[in-house]
Design a protein around this motif. Structure first.
Motif, mmCIF file in Angstrom:
data_model
loop_
_atom_site.group_PDB
_atom_site.id
_atom_site.type_symbol
_atom_site.label_atom_id
_atom_site.label_comp_id
_atom_site.label_asym_id
_atom_site.label_seq_id
_atom_site.Cartn_x
_atom_site.Cartn_y
_atom_site.Cartn_z
ATOM 1 N N VAL A 105 0.737 -1.137 -0.061
ATOM 2 C CA VAL A 105 -0.054 -0.075 0.132
ATOM 3 C C VAL A 105 0.845 1.288 -0.001
ATOM 4 O O VAL A 105 1.769 1.371 0.521
ATOM 5 N N GLY A 107 -10.098 3.050 -4.763
ATOM 6 C CA GLY A 107 -8.549 2.757 -4.789
ATOM 7 C C GLY A 107 -8.297 2.860 -3.081
ATOM 8 O O GLY A 107 -7.147 3.864 -3.121
ATOM 9 N N THR A 108 -8.719 2.345 -2.448
ATOM 10 C CA THR A 108 -8.845 2.539 -1.101
ATOM 11 C C THR A 108 -7.301 2.538 -0.154
ATOM 12 O O THR A 108 -6.942 2.950 0.690
ATOM 13 N N GLY A 109 -6.514 1.544 -0.735
ATOM 14 C CA GLY A 109 -5.250 1.423 -0.314
ATOM 15 C C GLY A 109 -5.110 1.063 1.281
ATOM 16 O O GLY A 109 -5.824 -0.323 1.556
ATOM 17 N N ASP A 151 -10.607 -1.721 -4.122
ATOM 18 C CA ASP A 151 -9.220 -1.701 -4.471
ATOM 19 C C ASP A 151 -9.175 -2.852 -5.413
ATOM 20 O O ASP A 151 -9.641 -4.163 -5.355
ATOM 21 N N SER A 169 -6.279 -4.359 -5.722
ATOM 22 C CA SER A 169 -5.158 -5.420 -4.881
ATOM 23 C C SER A 169 -5.851 -5.950 -3.886
ATOM 24 O O SER A 169 -6.257 -5.328 -2.580
ATOM 25 N N ALA A 199 -3.959 -5.162 -0.450
ATOM 26 C CA ALA A 199 -4.528 -3.828 -0.033
ATOM 27 C C ALA A 199 -5.731 -3.860 0.764
ATOM 28 O O ALA A 199 -5.767 -3.364 1.807
ATOM 29 N N SER A 254 -11.909 9.440 -4.631
ATOM 30 C CA SER A 254 -10.734 8.587 -5.157
ATOM 31 C C SER A 254 -9.544 9.473 -4.932
ATOM 32 O O SER A 254 -9.452 10.737 -5.462
ATOM 33 N N PRO A 261 -6.692 8.169 -7.142
ATOM 34 C CA PRO A 261 -6.169 6.992 -7.995
ATOM 35 C C PRO A 261 -4.983 7.121 -8.417
ATOM 36 O O PRO A 261 -4.199 8.488 -8.076
ATOM 37 N N ALA A 308 -0.060 1.652 -7.586
ATOM 38 C CA ALA A 308 -0.859 2.536 -7.222
ATOM 39 C C ALA A 308 -0.320 4.139 -7.445
ATOM 40 O O ALA A 308 -1.069 5.126 -7.056
#
Length: 284
Positions: free
Chosen positions: A91, A124-126, A147, A149, A152, A189, A191, A214
């Motif tokens: 992340v 795209g919260t990470g 997200d 990932s 993540a 977001s 991003p 990311a």
């Protein structure tokens, strides 16, 4: 060796890589994390010492810092908007500029009416830093984070537990999403937005250690995520819903043009604490 003496050597060893202020801040971050000692504790007790086992730990951290591994990854955590977050190589490390985006959303959407529920989506919260900070400070909000990932998402879920909030996190590739299954009052977001041509501006500790997935977009289409998310938001936002973005500082005008061309109203571009174009909002 006395801790105070080692502090001097620690800062000197890092001087080729960091300025003295940053090197000193690293020393005190480690001191507090590993020994629960603050700067004032060291000032009040000049006789504190490290043993050999301690030195092994400190020297390993020192060697990693010389390689410019981010201190947040070494400690496994960072602070964001007054909250504690786990961070790891999967992340991005949350930035102060993103705190400004969170502050903007909270200030505009806080309501004394606890019965007035709102639904928020963070794309795209990470680490989950945006979603979790909003959930913590907007008690009337139902918050979702997505997200691409899996690792993540796992990190974000742990961070929600860590900060005692309820956020629904889901795995989702936004570029392959045709529509949302429900509507939201707010979509936000941060991003990927750094163009490959801007890599020369990126510090080694970011470029070598933070996840490129990311961070970077192709030079030929730097607004790919913004265009897709704004398109989804046209139907994904409720009437009078709001779309917030963190943006590339060099593409403020392009972002205004993008949102206005997609019929967003009251488009507002804001600068960050460094006087860079950094965040934008539009209403549907």
């Amino acid at each position: 060796m006395k801790i105070k003496q080692y502090r001097t050597e620690f800062i000197k060893e890092l001087s080729p890589f960091y300025d003295a202020y940053e090197a000193e801040s690293f020393f005190y971050l480690i001191l507090e994390d590993r020994y629960q000692l603050r700067q004032i504790d060291l000032a009040l007790n000049h006789e504190l010492v490290f043993d050999e086992k301690d030195f092994a730990i400190w020297n390993e951290l020192l060697n990693q810092l010389k390689k410019e591994v981010p201190i947040q990854y070494l400690l496994g955590k960072t602070n964001f908007y007054g909250l504690d977050f786990e961070v790891n190589e999967n992340v991005l490390i949350p930035r102060p500029e993103t705190e400004e985006l969170v502050e903007w959303i909270i200030n505009e959407n806080a309501s004394p009416d606890k019965n007035k529920k709102i639904r928020i989506l963070d794309i795209g919260t990470g680490t989950g830093c945006i979603a979790i900070s909003l959930a913590k400070n907007l008690p009337n909000a139902e918050v979702f984070g997505v997200d691409v990932s899996k690792k993540a998402i796992e990190t974000a879920k742990r961070n929600a537990i860590r900060n005692d909030v309820e956020v629904t996190f889901m795995l989702l590739n936004i570029l392959e999403t045709d529509e949302f299954t429900c509507q939201f009052d707010i979509i936000v977001s941060n991003p990927p937005y750094v163009r490959n041509l801007e890599k020369v501006e990126i510090k080694k500790n970011v470029l070598d250690y933070e996840p490129h997935l990311a961070l970077f977009v192709e030079d030929s289409d730097p607004l790919i995520f913004y265009r897709k998310i704004a398109s989804l938001a046209q139907n994904g936002l409720l009437k009078n819903g709001k779309l917030y973005f963190e943006i590339n500082q060099y593409l403020g005008k392009e972002m205004i043009d993008l949102l206005e061309s997609m019929s967003f109203q009251n488009v507002e571009l804001r600068k960050d604490i460094y006087d860079n174009d950094r965040m934008i909002k539009g209403n549907i």
